[in-house]
Design a protein around this motif. Structure first.
Motif, PDB file in Angstrom:
ATOM      1  N   LEU A   1      -5.809  -1.849   8.439  1.00 46.22           N
ATOM      2  CA  LEU A   1      -6.168  -2.608   7.247  1.00 46.22           C
ATOM      3  C   LEU A   1      -5.999  -1.660   6.073  1.00 46.22           C
ATOM      4  O   LEU A   1      -6.729  -0.677   5.951  1.00 46.22           O
ATOM      5  CB  LEU A   1      -7.607  -3.115   7.323  1.00 46.22           C
ATOM      6  N   MET A   2      -5.028  -1.920   5.216  1.00 42.65           N
ATOM      7  CA  MET A   2      -4.724  -1.026   4.102  1.00 42.65           C
ATOM      8  C   MET A   2      -5.177  -1.657   2.789  1.00 42.65           C
ATOM      9  O   MET A   2      -4.899  -2.826   2.518  1.00 42.65           O
ATOM     10  CB  MET A   2      -3.222  -0.740   4.048  1.00 42.65           C
ATOM     11  N   ILE A   3      -5.874  -0.880   1.978  1.00 44.27           N
ATOM     12  CA  ILE A   3      -6.320  -1.313   0.659  1.00 44.27           C
ATOM     13  C   ILE A   3      -5.396  -0.680  -0.377  1.00 44.27           C
ATOM     14  O   ILE A   3      -5.202   0.539  -0.395  1.00 44.27           O
ATOM     15  CB  ILE A   3      -7.776  -0.902   0.389  1.00 44.27           C
ATOM     16  N   ALA A   4      -4.803  -1.517  -1.241  1.00 41.89           N
ATOM     17  CA  ALA A   4      -3.853  -1.030  -2.239  1.00 41.89           C
ATOM     18  C   ALA A   4      -4.152  -1.682  -3.581  1.00 41.89           C
ATOM     19  O   ALA A   4      -4.977  -2.589  -3.681  1.00 41.89           O
ATOM     20  CB  ALA A   4      -2.434  -1.347  -1.793  1.00 41.89           C
ATOM     21  N   GLY A   5      -3.468  -1.218  -4.618  1.00 43.82           N
ATOM     22  CA  GLY A   5      -3.655  -1.792  -5.943  1.00 43.82           C
ATOM     23  C   GLY A   5      -4.522  -0.936  -6.844  1.00 43.82           C
ATOM     24  O   GLY A   5      -4.934   0.172  -6.488  1.00 43.82           O
ATOM     25  N   ASP A   6      -4.841  -1.477  -8.020  1.00 41.97           N
ATOM     26  CA  ASP A   6      -5.562  -0.710  -9.036  1.00 41.97           C
ATOM     27  C   ASP A   6      -6.944  -0.238  -8.602  1.00 41.97           C
ATOM     28  O   ASP A   6      -7.406   0.823  -9.024  1.00 41.97           O
ATOM     29  CB  ASP A   6      -5.718  -1.561 -10.311  1.00 41.97           C
ATOM     30  N   LEU A   7      -7.623  -1.012  -7.773  1.00 46.26           N
ATOM     31  CA  LEU A   7      -8.988  -0.652  -7.389  1.00 46.26           C
ATOM     32  C   LEU A   7      -9.068   0.167  -6.100  1.00 46.26           C
ATOM     33  O   LEU A   7     -10.154   0.468  -5.621  1.00 46.26           O
ATOM     34  CB  LEU A   7      -9.838  -1.926  -7.224  1.00 46.26           C
ATOM     35  N   ALA A   8      -7.919   0.524  -5.529  1.00 43.90           N
ATOM     36  CA  ALA A   8      -7.909   1.166  -4.205  1.00 43.90           C
ATOM     37  C   ALA A   8      -8.330   2.627  -4.271  1.00 43.90           C
ATOM     38  O   ALA A   8      -7.549   3.541  -4.010  1.00 43.90           O
ATOM     39  CB  ALA A   8      -6.526   1.046  -3.585  1.00 43.90           C
ATOM     40  N   GLY A   9      -9.576   2.845  -4.618  1.00 46.52           N
ATOM     41  CA  GLY A   9     -10.122   4.192  -4.662  1.00 46.52           C
ATOM     42  C   GLY A   9     -11.366   4.297  -3.810  1.00 46.52           C
ATOM     43  O   GLY A   9     -11.746   3.369  -3.094  1.00 46.52           O
TER      44      GLY A   9
ATOM     45  N   THR B   1      -5.958   3.673   2.761  1.00 46.08           N
ATOM     46  CA  THR B   1      -5.396   3.329   1.447  1.00 46.08           C
ATOM     47  C   THR B   1      -3.880   3.542   1.470  1.00 46.08           C
ATOM     48  O   THR B   1      -3.327   4.154   2.390  1.00 46.08           O
ATOM     49  CB  THR B   1      -6.024   4.172   0.323  1.00 46.08           C
ATOM     50  N   SER B   2      -3.229   3.037   0.445  1.00 48.98           N
ATOM     51  CA  SER B   2      -1.765   3.050   0.371  1.00 48.98           C
ATOM     52  C   SER B   2      -1.197   4.460   0.433  1.00 48.98           C
ATOM     53  O   SER B   2      -1.744   5.401  -0.153  1.00 48.98           O
ATOM     54  CB  SER B   2      -1.336   2.374  -0.933  1.00 48.98           C
ATOM     55  N   ARG B   3      -0.075   4.597   1.136  1.00 46.50           N
ATOM     56  CA  ARG B   3       0.648   5.867   1.178  1.00 46.50           C
ATOM     57  C   ARG B   3       1.777   5.894   0.159  1.00 46.50           C
ATOM     58  O   ARG B   3       2.087   6.925  -0.412  1.00 46.50           O
ATOM     59  CB  ARG B   3       1.225   6.103   2.584  1.00 46.50           C
ATOM     60  N   LEU B   4       2.415   4.757  -0.060  1.00 45.80           N
ATOM     61  CA  LEU B   4       3.554   4.689  -0.978  1.00 45.80           C
ATOM     62  C   LEU B   4       3.138   4.432  -2.414  1.00 45.80           C
ATOM     63  O   LEU B   4       3.936   4.597  -3.334  1.00 45.80           O
ATOM     64  CB  LEU B   4       4.518   3.584  -0.525  1.00 45.80           C
ATOM     65  N   GLY B   5       1.896   3.994  -2.615  1.00 41.29           N
ATOM     66  CA  GLY B   5       1.407   3.747  -3.965  1.00 41.29           C
ATOM     67  C   GLY B   5       2.212   2.688  -4.688  1.00 41.29           C
ATOM     68  O   GLY B   5       2.523   1.628  -4.141  1.00 41.29           O
ATOM     69  N   GLU B   6       2.597   2.968  -5.940  1.00 38.04           N
ATOM     70  CA  GLU B   6       3.299   1.986  -6.762  1.00 38.04           C
ATOM     71  C   GLU B   6       4.716   1.704  -6.261  1.00 38.04           C
ATOM     72  O   GLU B   6       5.365   0.768  -6.722  1.00 38.04           O
ATOM     73  CB  GLU B   6       3.356   2.468  -8.212  1.00 38.04           C
ATOM     74  N   ARG B   7       5.197   2.494  -5.311  1.00 38.67           N
ATOM     75  CA  ARG B   7       6.547   2.292  -4.790  1.00 38.67           C
ATOM     76  C   ARG B   7       6.573   1.354  -3.582  1.00 38.67           C
ATOM     77  O   ARG B   7       7.661   1.009  -3.105  1.00 38.67           O
ATOM     78  CB  ARG B   7       7.162   3.633  -4.399  1.00 38.67           C
TER      79      ARG B   7
END
Length: 398
Positions: free
Chosen positions: A328-336, A363-369
């Motif tokens: 379960l991966m949490i991504a986006g602006d609030l993913a801290g 949390t995301s590994r690729l981030g904005e990419r």
């Protein structure tokens, strides 16, 4: 593969691309084809520039002999263009066929300006990026686009998107293809469109969790959406509506952008947190503003992000129980840290231990990419799938 009977050149390419058979002998064994037939079909792929010979493999025979020549997908024969639209910002890139980003650009692009203007601008971005990457327009094989709304994958059109006024039912594929041609003079290209969370999930699963057969990504930015990858493929539902968890009702009274009251996105998205901060006198108008405040260690932003995480975690307990994902991966602006802490608090409290025993919450590994990588991969998987590859080989005259 043996179930296909006579394997086509596209079938052989698929086996090589997936690493399932990477020598001529292995292809014979996998397909049941004769040595001569395998050679003929590989010759078509070599002439198209889609395959190349790699280093020699290990010698299988105990008597020794010459090593087998390995076969590799040649990712240098074309490039892919990809773009990821958010509500007020976009990213675009030129990628290799194996997902390496060669050139990238990010900037303001307001989705409320409408599809004609936004897609026209993207055409200009693509032309500039190709020049920056040192590639000609005729080297591009396709374009992938991620959008913040539900997409009918058969038509590439968004369906009643809450955050994309003026885009409902619009011919995105046709307009973006025309925009590219107008800016470059190149012939029209295949354009594939999908939801941003779907493509983020696809990019992240393929690059960092390829062995995970059930993968869920939740993007929490201006809105909230989820992407689900099952068995290596995006799960979209019957018309692209799968994963739209931001509009699950959670019993609150807040008005959502979709026009309903009580949606999860209305109380737990980056936009919702920004509104609460603004009401208390903290300058914030979007999820990206909240992200900046969290990065600066703003205590009130952190407290609200943790509260939002708890609300999302409550909903994700049901998602995890239903899908039983491995990641379960949490991504986006609030993913801290603050948001993730809140998610974990409620998720592990509400979900059965059986559902979370083998679950990784990350949390995301690729981030904005992530969306760019996923959009590029979507194009490649479409264009080089066996049946489509056969059609393209015939069109090339090989």
């Amino acid at each position: 593969m043996t179930g296909r009977g006579q394997g086509s050149a596209g079938d052989l390419l698929e086996l090589v691309r997936k690493g399932q058979a990477t020598t001529r002998g292995a292809l014979q064994q996998a397909t049941g084809l004769s040595r001569a037939t395998v050679g003929q079909r590989l010759d078509r792929l070599f002439r198209a520039g889609w395959l190349r010979e790699g280093a020699g493999g290990p010698v299988d025979s105990p008597l020794g002999g010459r090593p087998s020549i390995t076969l590799e997908f040649d990712d240098a024969h074309a490039v892919v263009l990809a773009a990821d639209l958010d509500t007020r910002h976009a990213r675009a890139a030129v990628l290799t066929l194996t997902g390496e980003i060669l050139a990238e650009h990010g900037g303001t692009l307001v989705i409320e300006d409408g599809p004609d203007a936004v897609l026209g601008e993207l055409g200009g971005w693509f032309a500039e990026l190709l020049e920056k990457a040192g590639h000609r327009p005729d080297e591009v094989c396709g374009i992938g686009l991620a959008v913040p709304g539900p997409v009918d994958s058969e038509t590439g059109r968004v369906v009643q998107p809450p955050m994309m006024p003026g885009w409902d039912g619009y011919d995105i594929r046709g307009r973006l293809a025309r925009a590219f041609t107008e800016r470059t003079g190149a012939p029209a290209l295949p354009v594939l469109v999908d939801n941003d969370a779907n493509l983020m999930a696809y990019g992240e699963q393929r690059t960092g969790h390829a062995d995970c057969s059930a993968f869920v990504l939740v993007k929490v930015s201006t809105g909230i959406g989820a992407g689900v990858v099952v068995g290596g493929s995006i799960f979209r539902g019957i018309d692209g509506g799968a994963g739209d968890i931001g509009h699950i009702r959670v019993g609150a009274e807040a008005l959502c952008r979709c026009g309903s009251y009580g949606c999860l996105a209305a109380v737990a998205s980056g936009g919702a947190v920004a509104r609460r901060l603004a009401e208390s006198g903290v300058p914030a108008s979007s999820g990206s503003d909240v992200r900046d405040l969290l990065a600066a260690g703003h205590p009130e932003a952190a407290a609200l992000a943790r509260e939002a995480g708890r609300r999302v975690g409550d909903v994700l307990a049901t998602v995890v129980t239903l899908l039983n994902p491995g990641v379960l991966m949490i991504a986006g602006d609030l993913a801290g840290t603050a948001f993730l802490t809140g998610v974990r608090e409620l998720l592990y409290q509400r979900a059965l231990p059986r559902s979370t025993a083998h679950l990784d919450v990350v949390t995301s590994r690729l981030g904005e990419r992530a969306g760019l990588v996923g959009a590029g991969a979507l194009v490649v998987e479409y264009l080089y799938a066996p049946e489509r590859a056969e059609e393209r080989l015939l069109a090339l005259g090989v």
